[in-house]
Write a protein that holds these residues in place. Structure first.
Motif, PDB file in Angstrom:
ATOM      1  N   VAL A 132      41.077  26.006  26.529  1.00 16.59           N
ATOM      2  CA  VAL A 132      42.326  26.343  27.212  1.00 16.59           C
ATOM      3  C   VAL A 132      41.950  27.004  28.531  1.00 16.59           C
ATOM      4  O   VAL A 132      40.837  27.505  28.693  1.00 16.59           O
ATOM      5  N   ILE A 133      42.876  26.979  29.468  1.00 22.96           N
ATOM      6  CA  ILE A 133      42.656  27.667  30.738  1.00 22.96           C
ATOM      7  C   ILE A 133      43.760  28.701  30.933  1.00 22.96           C
ATOM      8  O   ILE A 133      44.947  28.412  30.747  1.00 22.96           O
ATOM      9  N   VAL A 134      43.360  29.909  31.246  1.00 23.38           N
ATOM     10  CA  VAL A 134      44.292  31.016  31.475  1.00 23.38           C
ATOM     11  C   VAL A 134      44.390  31.226  32.986  1.00 23.38           C
ATOM     12  O   VAL A 134      43.375  31.419  33.653  1.00 23.38           O
ATOM     13  N   ARG A 135      45.607  31.189  33.511  1.00 25.15           N
ATOM     14  CA  ARG A 135      45.817  31.333  34.954  1.00 25.15           C
ATOM     15  C   ARG A 135      46.580  32.628  35.247  1.00 25.15           C
ATOM     16  O   ARG A 135      47.582  32.922  34.583  1.00 25.15           O
ATOM     17  N   ASN A 146      41.429  43.503  34.683  1.00 20.87           N
ATOM     18  CA  ASN A 146      40.886  43.554  36.049  1.00 20.87           C
ATOM     19  C   ASN A 146      41.614  42.599  36.981  1.00 20.87           C
ATOM     20  O   ASN A 146      41.902  42.928  38.137  1.00 20.87           O
ATOM     21  N   LEU A 147      41.910  41.395  36.485  1.00 23.21           N
ATOM     22  CA  LEU A 147      42.608  40.405  37.316  1.00 23.21           C
ATOM     23  C   LEU A 147      44.036  40.860  37.627  1.00 23.21           C
ATOM     24  O   LEU A 147      44.510  40.713  38.767  1.00 23.21           O
ATOM     25  N   GLU A 179      52.253  36.076  37.523  1.00 19.89           N
ATOM     26  CA  GLU A 179      52.580  35.182  36.411  1.00 19.89           C
ATOM     27  C   GLU A 179      51.305  34.746  35.694  1.00 19.89           C
ATOM     28  O   GLU A 179      50.313  34.392  36.328  1.00 19.89           O
ATOM     29  N   VAL A 180      51.348  34.777  34.369  1.00 25.11           N
ATOM     30  CA  VAL A 180      50.198  34.344  33.560  1.00 25.11           C
ATOM     31  C   VAL A 180      50.610  33.123  32.742  1.00 25.11           C
ATOM     32  O   VAL A 180      51.690  33.114  32.135  1.00 25.11           O
ATOM     33  N   PHE A 230      43.713  33.168  40.011  1.00 27.35           N
ATOM     34  CA  PHE A 230      42.437  33.248  39.314  1.00 27.35           C
ATOM     35  C   PHE A 230      42.620  32.616  37.940  1.00 27.35           C
ATOM     36  O   PHE A 230      43.607  32.908  37.261  1.00 27.35           O
ATOM     37  N   SER A 231      41.683  31.781  37.542  1.00 33.03           N
ATOM     38  CA  SER A 231      41.802  31.125  36.244  1.00 33.03           C
ATOM     39  C   SER A 231      40.439  31.082  35.568  1.00 33.03           C
ATOM     40  O   SER A 231      39.402  31.029  36.225  1.00 33.03           O
ATOM     41  N   PHE A 232      40.452  31.095  34.250  1.00 33.40           N
ATOM     42  CA  PHE A 232      39.206  31.020  33.491  1.00 33.40           C
ATOM     43  C   PHE A 232      39.455  30.262  32.195  1.00 33.40           C
ATOM     44  O   PHE A 232      40.573  30.198  31.686  1.00 33.40           O
TER      45      PHE A 232
END
Length: 351
Positions: free
Chosen positions: A272-275, A245-246, A261-262, A339-341
């Protein structure tokens, strides 16, 4: 406790003192005038009159307050919250006033909450009908055209049937998203948590969206080479949907020849943080607080043109929160968005 009792019976005590002292003064004057004044008599009379006055006033006032205040409680339907029969009635009006004010405030909060829910319900129904109306009317229009005779022309009929099929696909897409977000919000969506490699999952999403990104000439890439797996804990299917979705949003609102970019970074020892970062059109600041609301659109015309259910980011938020994690967003117009989670890291994983 003594202070509370004294405060509760203050009215009865003061009234009893006033009556007993007044009567005692009259008795003293009468005894004095009749030359039969003996001091122990007025003292005894004072004590007896005070006690009698106190009990009479207290009992009468309790009955008076009980009957009338209980009626008020009945009228405003508050007896389910407080039972008069289970507690003694006090003559302290301040205590009664505070209690009634508390119930009034509680009811006001309930009413305000119901108003908010009703407004939310109206908005939701309005949004759902609006989202479903466009593809429904589209499908209806093509079918009616075919029934009016266009079906006889093979070329036209094939074109219209394909367009009607796309309308049906969008309806199915919207209904599926509605079903998922309803389950997420009601807590009926069970997460199947397991250890999985987040890097491999991101690569899989890149492959799924490769053709879509290529049409807009947008490059999907990592911020660096990840040679080793990064193991995290979560529902891999749901996290794949979050990433999908992101990335779809990033492609949808990205500039041609842009980049998405991820990156995966250590946040704290077990997180961990995924951006997901792009250099697209960005989001105005006033819209950011409402981005994760159902059906909320920053650009109505752009969103309609690009399609989608309008539920993508709402689903993302609910999935991440169902994992007990957080999602963040930063954006600047004409610069891009990020967006990060967060995710729980498996114990043996290293970034």
């Amino acid at each position: 406790m003594a202070v509370a009792i004294k405060k509760s019976y203050r009215f009865a005590i003061r009234s009893s003192l006033f009556i007993s002292i007044s009567l005692t003064v009259v008795v003293v004057l009468l005894l004095y005038l009749s030359n039969t004044l003996v001091w122990h008599v007025p003292v005894t009379f004072l004590v007896i009159s005070f006690l009698c006055s106190f009990f009479i006033i207290q009992s009468r006032v309790e009955r008076f307050i009980y009957k009338r205040v209980k009626k008020i409680y009945d009228d405003v339907s508050l007896l389910e919250s407080s039972s008069f029969s289970s507690k003694p009635i006090t003559t302290d009006m301040k205590t009664l006033t505070e209690e009634i004010e508390k119930f009034a405030k509680d009811k006001k909060v309930e009413i305000d909450t119901l108003k908010i829910r009703e407004e939310y319900r109206r908005d939701f129904l309005g949004n759902v009908s609006h989202e479903l109306k466009t593809p429904l009317f589209t499908v209806q229009g093509y079918i009616l055209t075919l029934l009016d005779g266009a079906i006889k022309d093979k070329r036209v009929s094939e074109k219209y049937l394909k367009r009607a099929s796309k309308g049906v696909e969008r309806l199915i897409y919207i209904v599926k998203d509605l079903d998922m977000i309803t389950k997420l919000e009601s807590g009926d969506m069970n997460l199947k948590k397991e250890e999985f490699d987040i890097i491999e999952l991101i690569r899989n999403v890149f492959e799924l969206l490769e053709m879509r990104a290529a049409k807009k000439e947008i490059v999907l890439t990592f911020d660096m080479e990840y040679d080793d797996p990064i193991m995290v804990i979560g529902d891999s299917e749901k996290i794949q949907q979050v990433l999908s979705n992101l990335l779809v949003n990033s492609i949808k609102y990205g500039h041609t020849n842009g980049t998405t970019e991820v990156s995966v970074e250590n946040l704290i020892k077990n997180r961990v943080i995924v951006r997901v970062t792009d250099n697209g059109e960005g989001i105005p600041k006033q819209h950011i607080p409402r981005l994760f609301e159902r059906f909320y659109r920053v650009d109505q015309s752009g969103s309609r043109k690009e399609g989608g259910s309008g539920l993508g980011l709402a689903i993302v938020k609910h999935i991440i929160e169902a994992h007990g994690e957080k999602i963040y967003v930063e954006s600047e117009v004409d610069v891009g968005s990020e967006f990060s989670f967060t995710l729980e890291k498996a114990s043996k994983s290293e970034v």
